[in-house]
Scaffold this active site. Structure first.
Site, PDB file in Angstrom:
ATOM      1  CB  SER A 129      -0.868  -0.001   1.262  1.00 15.69           C
ATOM      2  OG  SER A 129      -1.540   1.227   1.393  1.00 15.69           O
TER       3      SER A 129
ATOM      4  CE1 TYR B 290      -3.837  -2.418   5.616  1.00 17.21           C
ATOM      5  CE2 TYR B 290      -3.456  -0.123   5.015  1.00 17.21           C
ATOM      6  CZ  TYR B 290      -3.713  -1.433   4.647  1.00 17.21           C
ATOM      7  OH  TYR B 290      -3.852  -1.758   3.320  1.00 17.21           O
TER       8      TYR B 290
ATOM      9  CE  LYS C 235      -1.588  -4.401   3.536  1.00 15.19           C
ATOM     10  NZ  LYS C 235      -1.902  -5.676   2.868  1.00 15.19           N
TER      11      LYS C 235
HETATM   12  P1  NAD Z   1     -11.223  -6.508   1.369  1.00 13.46           P
HETATM   13  O1  NAD Z   1     -11.432  -6.445   2.837  1.00 13.46           O
HETATM   14  O2  NAD Z   1     -12.387  -6.253   0.475  1.00 13.46           O
HETATM   15  O3  NAD Z   1     -10.606  -7.925   0.977  1.00 13.46           O
HETATM   16  C1  NAD Z   1      -9.800  -8.675   1.857  1.00 13.46           C
HETATM   17  C2  NAD Z   1     -10.298 -10.104   1.812  1.00 13.46           C
HETATM   18  O4  NAD Z   1      -9.517 -10.902   2.716  1.00 13.46           O
HETATM   19  C3  NAD Z   1     -11.769 -10.245   2.246  1.00 13.46           C
HETATM   20  O5  NAD Z   1     -12.467 -11.086   1.346  1.00 13.46           O
HETATM   21  C4  NAD Z   1     -11.662 -10.881   3.623  1.00 13.46           C
HETATM   22  O6  NAD Z   1     -12.797 -11.664   3.951  1.00 13.46           O
HETATM   23  C5  NAD Z   1     -10.401 -11.708   3.480  1.00 13.46           C
HETATM   24  N1  NAD Z   1      -9.736 -12.002   4.754  1.00 13.46           N
HETATM   25  C6  NAD Z   1      -9.493 -11.148   5.785  1.00 13.46           C
HETATM   26  N2  NAD Z   1      -8.881 -11.798   6.781  1.00 13.46           N
HETATM   27  C7  NAD Z   1      -8.727 -13.085   6.377  1.00 13.46           C
HETATM   28  C8  NAD Z   1      -8.162 -14.232   6.966  1.00 13.46           C
HETATM   29  N3  NAD Z   1      -7.634 -14.197   8.205  1.00 13.46           N
HETATM   30  N4  NAD Z   1      -8.174 -15.405   6.272  1.00 13.46           N
HETATM   31  C9  NAD Z   1      -8.721 -15.458   5.034  1.00 13.46           C
HETATM   32  N5  NAD Z   1      -9.264 -14.393   4.425  1.00 13.46           N
HETATM   33  C10 NAD Z   1      -9.273 -13.214   5.083  1.00 13.46           C
HETATM   34  O7  NAD Z   1     -10.014  -5.529   1.005  1.00 13.46           O
HETATM   35  P2  NAD Z   1      -9.464  -5.054  -0.403  1.00 13.46           P
HETATM   36  O8  NAD Z   1      -9.750  -3.609  -0.534  1.00 13.46           O
HETATM   37  O9  NAD Z   1      -9.893  -5.983  -1.461  1.00 13.46           O
HETATM   38  O10 NAD Z   1      -7.911  -5.206  -0.125  1.00 13.46           O
HETATM   39  C11 NAD Z   1      -7.166  -6.349  -0.518  1.00 13.46           C
HETATM   40  C12 NAD Z   1      -5.735  -6.189  -0.055  1.00 13.46           C
HETATM   41  O11 NAD Z   1      -5.204  -4.985  -0.623  1.00 13.46           O
HETATM   42  C13 NAD Z   1      -5.574  -6.056   1.449  1.00 13.46           C
HETATM   43  O12 NAD Z   1      -4.403  -6.750   1.837  1.00 13.46           O
HETATM   44  C14 NAD Z   1      -5.406  -4.573   1.658  1.00 13.46           C
HETATM   45  O13 NAD Z   1      -4.659  -4.272   2.810  1.00 13.46           O
HETATM   46  C15 NAD Z   1      -4.666  -4.158   0.396  1.00 13.46           C
HETATM   47  N6  NAD Z   1      -4.855  -2.749   0.034  1.00 13.46           N
HETATM   48  C16 NAD Z   1      -6.109  -2.252  -0.103  1.00 13.46           C
HETATM   49  C17 NAD Z   1      -6.283  -0.908  -0.417  1.00 13.46           C
HETATM   50  C18 NAD Z   1      -7.663  -0.308  -0.544  1.00 13.46           C
HETATM   51  O14 NAD Z   1      -7.784   0.918  -0.458  1.00 13.46           O
HETATM   52  N7  NAD Z   1      -8.720  -1.083  -0.766  1.00 13.46           N
HETATM   53  C19 NAD Z   1      -5.164  -0.080  -0.610  1.00 13.46           C
HETATM   54  C20 NAD Z   1      -3.887  -0.638  -0.474  1.00 13.46           C
HETATM   55  C21 NAD Z   1      -3.753  -1.976  -0.153  1.00 13.46           C
END
Ligand code: NAD
Ligand code: UDP
Length: 346
Positions: free
Chosen positions: A130, A154, A158
């Site tokens: 991120s 958070y 990362k």
């Molecule tokens: P999201 O919460 O929609 O997706 C994360 C998924 O992981 C969900 O389906 C959740 O149920 C699953 N999950 C969580 N804990 C779990 C566990 N212990 N075991 C199995 N599954 C688990 O989030 P997103 O926006 O799709 O983000 C995906 C990744 O990208 C994350 O790692 C997040 O930190 C990273 N990210 C997101 C953003 C953003 O703004 N959306 C920005 C930078 C990085």
């Protein structure tokens, strides 16, 4: 080239759009998700969008990445060539209140996954990092070599995983790793069938203003109009989630094609937009007024965050193709057809 891929967190916002893109590219997927922040309905819709034939290439394992047995089960489901690791917790405010939980899932979960990968001789990994790692950047647009200064738990998780991946990749030959630093993923699949479905009150701007436009919330609060930006409101690099999905496809292809390496890349558009610009673009796309009021700055915010995506373009041959108008058009198609997210699934 058709690969067998393990997608952790594949039911989530970014994971589900990436699953669609990867199925369309002909790959076979094993999704491991515990639905902590998502719904199986997202994957059902991915299958609906790809059609019945491609849909058979998606297998779902409901389980936690911290569970050795669940991860082993995922590796038993198919001979996995590479892992795309989306699973994790991502709410900044929650991470301040529950740091142990964030370290456990984001760092502990990744350790568990790496162990299983080693056991199964799989050394190709794409990790969801991120732009939050850059904290308050000295330089905008932000290049990958900028100092990493996370400012909340958070962000620390990362940074820790990036460090871990660097150490692991250096420890033995053969690792092919991409740490992709996303800027602000927004928008939805143009069909209106897949999108972001936050539980509770959204903390991010795009889902919040979508909910105001559709009438679920009365007013958007704009966190500060006195920032050192052209109109005084915060500037971010918003990236369409389908551009992000295509960035994953491109990164995976490069990892598999080239000799083993560790790639660390920004995925962003290189363009910044203010809160008020986003509001205006969303009003134009939706035909709805978005009432807003300016309130105090949000603690921990930085004025501007914009990617320098030139390394990703050079290394992957990838760049964003969709601008703010498409982001808002597709976000509105999703929000207006699914005001309760996947909760009112049809
Ligand atoms: P999201 O919460 O929609 O997706 C994360 C998924 O992981 C969900 O389906 C959740 O149920 C699953 N999950 C969580 N804990 C779990 C566990 N212990 N075991 C199995 N599954 C688990 O989030 P997103 O926006 O799709 O983000 C995906 C990744 O990208 C994350 O790692 C997040 O930190 C990273 N990210 C997101 C953003 C953003 O703004 N959306 C920005 C930078 C990085
Ligand atoms: N923002 C806002 N009102 C909201 C949510 C966010 O004014 O309800 C602003 C925030 O201050 C920042 C921008 O919108 O300038 C993007 O915030 P978001 O939380 O979506 O992304 P991040 O700050 O994590 O990059």
């Amino acid at each position: 080239m058709s690969l067998q891929l393990l997608i952790t967190g594949g039911a989530g916002f970014i994971g589900s759009h990436t699953c669609l893109s990867l199925l369309e590219a002909g790959h076979g997927l094993v999704v491991l998700d515990n639905f902590a922040n998502s719904s199986p309905e997202a994957l059902r819709r991915v299958q609906e969008l790809t059609g019945p034939q491609a849909a058979t290439r998606l297998q779902l394992i409901r389980g936690d990445i911290r569970s050795r047995e669940a991860v082993a089960q995922a590796f038993r489901a198919a001979p996995i060539d590479a892992v795309l690791h989306f699973a994790g917790l991502k709410a900044v405010g929650e991470s301040v209140r529950q740091p142990q939980r964030y370290w456990d899932v984001n760092v502990g979960g990744t350790l568990q996954l790496l162990k299983a990968m080693a056991d199964h001789n799989c050394r190709t990994l794409v990790f969801s990092s991120s732009a939050t790692l850059y904290g308050f950047p000295d330089q905008v647009p932000i290049p990958e070599k900028a100092p990493l200064r996370p400012i909340n738990p958070y962000g620390h998780t990362k940074a820790a995983v990036e460090r871990l991946l660097t150490d692991v990749a250096a420890s033995e030959p053969g690792w092919r790793v991409a740490a992709l630093r996303y800027f602000n993923p927004v928008g939805a699949h143009p069909s209106g069938r897949l999108g972001e479905a936050p539980s509770g009150t959204p903390s991010n701007l795009f889902p919040y203003l979508s909910q105001v436009a559709v009438g679920l919330r009365p007013t958007l609060q704009v966190f500060g109009a006195d920032w050192p930006t052209p109109d005084g409101t915060g500037v971010r690099d918003y990236i369409h989630v389908m551009d992000l999905a295509e960035g994953h496809r491109a990164a995976l292809e490069v990892l598999v094609r080239e000799p083993p390496q560790l790639l660390t890349l920004n995925l962003g558009s290189g363009r910044g937009h203010s809160v008020l610009e986003l509001v205006a673009a969303f009003e134009a796309a939706s035909g709805r007024a978005i009432p807003y009021q300016v309130v105090a700055r949000r603690p921990g915010d930085s004025p501007t965050s914009v990617a320098d995506p030139s390394l990703a373009t050079a290394r992957l041959g990838w760049r964003t193709r969709r601008g703010l108008a498409e982001i808002c058009r597709d976000g509105w198609a999703w929000q207006s057809a699914n005001p309760q997210g996947y909760g009112e699934a049809h």
